[in-house]
Scaffold this active site. Structure first.
Site, mmCIF file in Angstrom:
data_model
loop_
_atom_site.group_PDB
_atom_site.id
_atom_site.type_symbol
_atom_site.label_atom_id
_atom_site.label_comp_id
_atom_site.label_asym_id
_atom_site.label_seq_id
_atom_site.Cartn_x
_atom_site.Cartn_y
_atom_site.Cartn_z
ATOM 1 N N ASP A 99 0.797 -1.238 0.000
ATOM 2 C CA ASP A 99 0.000 0.000 0.000
ATOM 3 C C ASP A 99 0.827 1.285 0.000
ATOM 4 O O ASP A 99 0.363 2.331 0.428
ATOM 5 C CB ASP A 99 -0.902 0.000 1.241
ATOM 6 C CG ASP A 99 -0.110 -0.222 2.515
ATOM 7 O OD1 ASP A 99 1.113 0.037 2.504
ATOM 8 O OD2 ASP A 99 -0.696 -0.649 3.521
ATOM 9 N N GLU A 121 -0.341 -9.039 -0.864
ATOM 10 C CA GLU A 121 -0.880 -8.437 0.365
ATOM 11 C C GLU A 121 -2.100 -7.563 0.017
ATOM 12 O O GLU A 121 -2.215 -6.392 0.372
ATOM 13 C CB GLU A 121 0.160 -7.617 1.139
ATOM 14 C CG GLU A 121 -0.240 -7.357 2.586
ATOM 15 C CD GLU A 121 0.774 -6.523 3.350
ATOM 16 O OE1 GLU A 121 0.728 -5.288 3.297
ATOM 17 O OE2 GLU A 121 1.644 -7.135 4.023
ATOM 18 N N GLU A 135 -1.976 5.276 2.910
ATOM 19 C CA GLU A 135 -1.953 3.854 2.539
ATOM 20 C C GLU A 135 -3.329 3.249 2.295
ATOM 21 O O GLU A 135 -3.487 2.385 1.436
ATOM 22 C CB GLU A 135 -1.210 3.042 3.615
ATOM 23 C CG GLU A 135 0.291 3.307 3.681
ATOM 24 C CD GLU A 135 0.662 4.538 4.495
ATOM 25 O OE1 GLU A 135 -0.251 5.187 5.061
ATOM 26 O OE2 GLU A 135 1.864 4.861 4.568
ATOM 27 N N HIS A 209 6.688 5.754 12.424
ATOM 28 C CA HIS A 209 6.959 6.484 11.183
ATOM 29 C C HIS A 209 5.719 6.999 10.475
ATOM 30 O O HIS A 209 5.834 7.743 9.497
ATOM 31 C CB HIS A 209 7.749 5.605 10.205
ATOM 32 C CG HIS A 209 6.940 4.491 9.600
ATOM 33 N ND1 HIS A 209 6.124 4.668 8.509
ATOM 34 C CD2 HIS A 209 6.815 3.190 9.937
ATOM 35 C CE1 HIS A 209 5.532 3.526 8.204
ATOM 36 N NE2 HIS A 209 5.932 2.606 9.062
ATOM 37 N N ARG A 211 2.839 8.782 8.631
ATOM 38 C CA ARG A 211 2.646 10.193 8.250
ATOM 39 C C ARG A 211 1.547 10.856 9.066
ATOM 40 O O ARG A 211 1.667 12.008 9.470
ATOM 41 C CB ARG A 211 2.280 10.278 6.764
ATOM 42 C CG ARG A 211 3.468 10.526 5.840
ATOM 43 C CD ARG A 211 2.978 10.554 4.388
ATOM 44 N NE ARG A 211 3.920 11.188 3.480
ATOM 45 C CZ ARG A 211 5.015 10.623 3.004
ATOM 46 N NH1 ARG A 211 5.363 9.420 3.376
ATOM 47 N NH2 ARG A 211 5.799 11.282 2.161
ATOM 48 N N HIS A 242 13.450 5.832 12.415
ATOM 49 C CA HIS A 242 13.220 5.889 10.968
ATOM 50 C C HIS A 242 14.009 7.058 10.371
ATOM 51 O O HIS A 242 14.205 8.079 11.021
ATOM 52 C CB HIS A 242 11.718 6.077 10.717
ATOM 53 C CG HIS A 242 11.274 5.856 9.306
ATOM 54 N ND1 HIS A 242 11.500 6.774 8.306
ATOM 55 C CD2 HIS A 242 10.609 4.831 8.720
ATOM 56 C CE1 HIS A 242 11.004 6.310 7.163
ATOM 57 N NE2 HIS A 242 10.455 5.137 7.391
HETATM 58 C C1 UD1 Z 1 6.884 4.955 3.320
HETATM 59 C C2 UD1 Z 1 5.466 4.567 2.867
HETATM 60 C C3 UD1 Z 1 4.723 3.875 3.996
HETATM 61 C C4 UD1 Z 1 5.526 2.728 4.578
HETATM 62 C C5 UD1 Z 1 6.913 3.246 4.972
HETATM 63 C C6 UD1 Z 1 7.782 2.114 5.451
HETATM 64 C C7 UD1 Z 1 4.291 6.046 1.302
HETATM 65 C C8 UD1 Z 1 3.571 7.310 1.114
HETATM 66 N N1 UD1 Z 1 4.736 5.782 2.536
HETATM 67 O O1 UD1 Z 1 6.727 5.941 4.327
HETATM 68 O O2 UD1 Z 1 3.493 3.375 3.495
HETATM 69 O O3 UD1 Z 1 4.861 2.263 5.720
HETATM 70 O O4 UD1 Z 1 7.542 3.827 3.820
HETATM 71 O O5 UD1 Z 1 8.884 2.576 6.162
HETATM 72 O O6 UD1 Z 1 4.482 5.315 0.365
HETATM 73 N N2 UD1 Z 1 14.539 8.241 4.108
HETATM 74 C C9 UD1 Z 1 15.900 8.127 3.969
HETATM 75 N N3 UD1 Z 1 16.444 6.912 3.657
HETATM 76 C C10 UD1 Z 1 15.695 5.802 3.491
HETATM 77 C C11 UD1 Z 1 14.302 5.911 3.638
HETATM 78 C C12 UD1 Z 1 13.733 7.143 3.940
HETATM 79 O O7 UD1 Z 1 16.622 9.112 4.130
HETATM 80 O O8 UD1 Z 1 16.247 4.737 3.208
HETATM 81 C C13 UD1 Z 1 13.941 9.549 4.446
HETATM 82 C C14 UD1 Z 1 13.939 10.515 3.266
HETATM 83 O O9 UD1 Z 1 14.210 11.801 3.731
HETATM 84 C C15 UD1 Z 1 12.483 10.437 2.787
HETATM 85 C C16 UD1 Z 1 11.752 10.249 4.108
HETATM 86 O O10 UD1 Z 1 12.583 9.379 4.861
HETATM 87 O O11 UD1 Z 1 12.095 11.617 2.108
HETATM 88 C C17 UD1 Z 1 10.354 9.686 4.020
HETATM 89 O O12 UD1 Z 1 10.306 8.558 3.167
HETATM 90 P P1 UD1 Z 1 8.912 8.218 2.425
HETATM 91 O O13 UD1 Z 1 9.091 6.938 1.642
HETATM 92 O O14 UD1 Z 1 8.381 9.402 1.721
HETATM 93 O O15 UD1 Z 1 7.893 7.965 3.613
HETATM 94 P P2 UD1 Z 1 7.899 6.905 4.774
HETATM 95 O O16 UD1 Z 1 7.380 7.567 5.984
HETATM 96 O O17 UD1 Z 1 9.194 6.196 4.821
HETATM 97 N N1 UDP Z 2 12.379 -3.181 10.272
HETATM 98 C C1 UDP Z 2 13.748 -3.248 10.063
HETATM 99 N N2 UDP Z 2 14.572 -2.387 10.769
HETATM 100 C C2 UDP Z 2 14.087 -1.475 11.657
HETATM 101 C C3 UDP Z 2 12.681 -1.397 11.826
HETATM 102 C C4 UDP Z 2 11.861 -2.275 11.118
HETATM 103 O O1 UDP Z 2 14.229 -4.072 9.283
HETATM 104 O O2 UDP Z 2 14.885 -0.756 12.261
HETATM 105 C C5 UDP Z 2 11.510 -4.096 9.506
HETATM 106 C C6 UDP Z 2 10.457 -4.860 10.277
HETATM 107 O O3 UDP Z 2 10.958 -6.084 10.747
HETATM 108 C C7 UDP Z 2 9.342 -5.043 9.252
HETATM 109 C C8 UDP Z 2 9.494 -3.853 8.349
HETATM 110 O O4 UDP Z 2 10.780 -3.307 8.593
HETATM 111 O O5 UDP Z 2 9.547 -6.205 8.469
HETATM 112 C C9 UDP Z 2 8.423 -2.840 8.645
HETATM 113 O O6 UDP Z 2 8.715 -1.659 7.990
HETATM 114 P P1 UDP Z 2 8.078 -0.279 8.385
HETATM 115 O O7 UDP Z 2 7.655 -0.310 9.803
HETATM 116 O O8 UDP Z 2 9.051 0.754 7.966
HETATM 117 O O9 UDP Z 2 6.828 -0.198 7.403
HETATM 118 P P2 UDP Z 2 5.325 -0.731 7.462
HETATM 119 O O10 UDP Z 2 5.347 -2.197 7.716
HETATM 120 O O11 UDP Z 2 4.608 0.040 8.521
HETATM 121 O O12 UDP Z 2 4.789 -0.382 6.114
#
Ligand code: UD1
Ligand code: UDP
Length: 382
Positions: A99, A121, A135, A209, A211, A242
């Site tokens: 999602d 999923e 999501e 994490h 939003r 995160h």
């Molecule tokens: C995204 C997904 C969310 C999922 C989450 C898992 C959307 C809108 N959101 O949210 O559904 O649950 O991922 O974690 O699709 N960043 C880094 N390095 C990384 C990853 C992220 O620096 O490896 C930082 C960047 O500044 C980025 C910010 O995190 O802009 C947010 O990342 P983004 O993918 O937009 O949103 P998430 O909250 O991670």
């Molecule tokens: N996870 C990880 N390292 C961390 C935190 C979470 O590998 O420091 C893993 C966790 O085991 C799970 C996945 O990341 O499999 C969940 O990701 P996240 O919580 O970012 O996203 P969501 O599941 O809410 O979309």
């Protein structure tokens, strides 16, 4: 018969963890499938560590991530990038997962090219458009575009049936997160960090994490953590923060410099999964963690007002506590002080899978394309 060209499209950490078992399974059937991997890299470091762990080398990498990216940034960059890749490869089917914004744009891009969409999923719903945001809408829109739906549970299947999806397009497979978890957690795991090898107090593991929780709701969560740290000196909080800078800012304002709160970098999946196995209690707003922790017998307090994963709540190992400071604190206190209440929640249950979800998904695809005589058996907890 000619090979079916399958392209998996994903971009974030959880999609990679949950799609990896599917990719590895697809590769076991080279006569039926030619598999390519396209990543948007909506996440960068958090994605790359999963690819390394499962030894997956993407064929295409759009590298779209930017600091503080908006939904508009992700959607437009992913959609334009995927257009080019799909035009070049012309797969028969695109598989997307879950999602995220990558999920939705992957499905939309495939639809624009009139390519079959498989949704892994599929069918999770809260019924609330803004929770989780974005999501819930990403998954509904992806559902509208999907031709094959791989629902992890019976509840997810029922959600899809209610929306008018025909039964023969839904396969109940279990969640691939349990496949990944079973390949990763080991009793004798050693961490790279001394901190994690030498934990002597009770471990409270935290991740946040979402939003929709940014701002005051997240602040309230951290205030509860501060109170828990102050009142339970025999516990320590491990909080892999995160990488989202908006999360980091609030975390350091509320939780910086507390001796019992270890704010660390996101852990790679292997140490994280093994740390869950070592934890006493988990507080999280994560979807994936809500599915993994019950399999490990770890009580979870979910820092959200809704969940699309009601199965573990029903099983009694997960409680929805929302983002109210007092409610979080008292739920954690109860579990840290009352052994009976703790034991009631600490049962290992597996409503989400049995480790064979990827095999079922690939069997369903083989059946769909005429490479297998029958569909997979339905995943069931009964
Ligand atoms: C995204 C997904 C969310 C999922 C989450 C898992 C959307 C809108 N959101 O949210 O559904 O649950 O991922 O974690 O699709 N960043 C880094 N390095 C990384 C990853 C992220 O620096 O490896 C930082 C960047 O500044 C980025 C910010 O995190 O802009 C947010 O990342 P983004 O993918 O937009 O949103 P998430 O909250 O991670
Ligand atoms: N996870 C990880 N390292 C961390 C935190 C979470 O590998 O420091 C893993 C966790 O085991 C799970 C996945 O990341 O499999 C969940 O990701 P996240 O919580 O970012 O996203 P969501 O599941 O809410 O979309």
């Amino acid at each position: 018969m000619r090979k079916i060209k399958v392209m998996t499209v994903f971009g974030t950490r959880p999609e990679a963890i949950k799609m990896a078992p599917v990719i590895l399974e697809l590769r076991k059937f080279p006569v039926a499938f030619e598999t390519t991997v396209a990543v948007t890299a909506q996440h960068r470091e958090m994605l790359d560590q999963v690819l390394r762990l499962f030894k997956i080398q993407p064929d295409f990498d759009l590298n779209i991530m930017s600091a503080g990216q908006t939904l508009f940034d992700i959607t437009s960059r992913a959609l334009l990038g995927l257009n080019e890749i799909l035009a070049k490869v012309q797969p028969d089917i695109v598989l997307v997962h879950g999602d995220t914004t990558t999920t939705f744009t992957g499905a939309l891009a495939a639809f624009y090219h009139q390519i079959t969409v498989g949704h892994v999923e599929a069918g999770l719903r809260t019924g609330n458009k803004f929770s989780p945001f974005p999501e819930e809408i990403n998954r509904r829109l992806t559902g509208a575009l999907a031709d094959l739906n791989f629902a992890p549970t019976e509840t997810a299947r029922e959600n899809l049936l209610r929306e008018g999806v025909s039964a023969e397009k839904i396969f109940v497979t279990g969640n691939t997160v349990i496949d990944a978890l079973q390949q990763t957690v080991r009793a004798d795991f050693t961490f790279a960090e001394d901190l994690l090898n030498n934990l002597s107090r009770r471990v409270i593991l935290v991740t946040t994490h979402r939003r929709e929780n940014l701002g005051e709701p997240m602040r309230n969560v951290y205030r509860a953590l501060k109170q828990i740290a102050a009142d339970f000196p025999d516990a320590e909080i491990i909080f892999p923060v995160h990488k989202n800078p908006k999360v980091r800012e609030i975390v350091s304002a509320e939780l910086g410099n507390l001796a019992q709160v270890h704010l660390i970098e996101p852990l790679d999946y292997e140490p994280f999964a093994n740390l869950m196995n070592r934890a006493t209690l988990i507080l999280t707003d994560s979807g994936g963690v809500q599915e993994e922790a019950p399999a490990l017998g770890k009580p979870v307090l979910v820092l959200r007002g809704t969940t699309e994963r009601p199965e573990a709540v029903t099983a009694g190992t997960v409680k929805l506590v929302g983002t109210d400071t007092e409610k979080i604190y008292s739920a954690a206190k109860l579990l840290l002080t009352d052994a009976g209440e703790y034991q009631k929640m600490a049962n290992a249950v597996n409503p989400y899978g049995d480790g064979k979800a990827a095999a079922r998904i690939v069997q369903a695809m083989r059946w769909h394309y005429g490479f297998a005589d029958q569909p997979p058996e339905t995943f069931s907890t009964k």
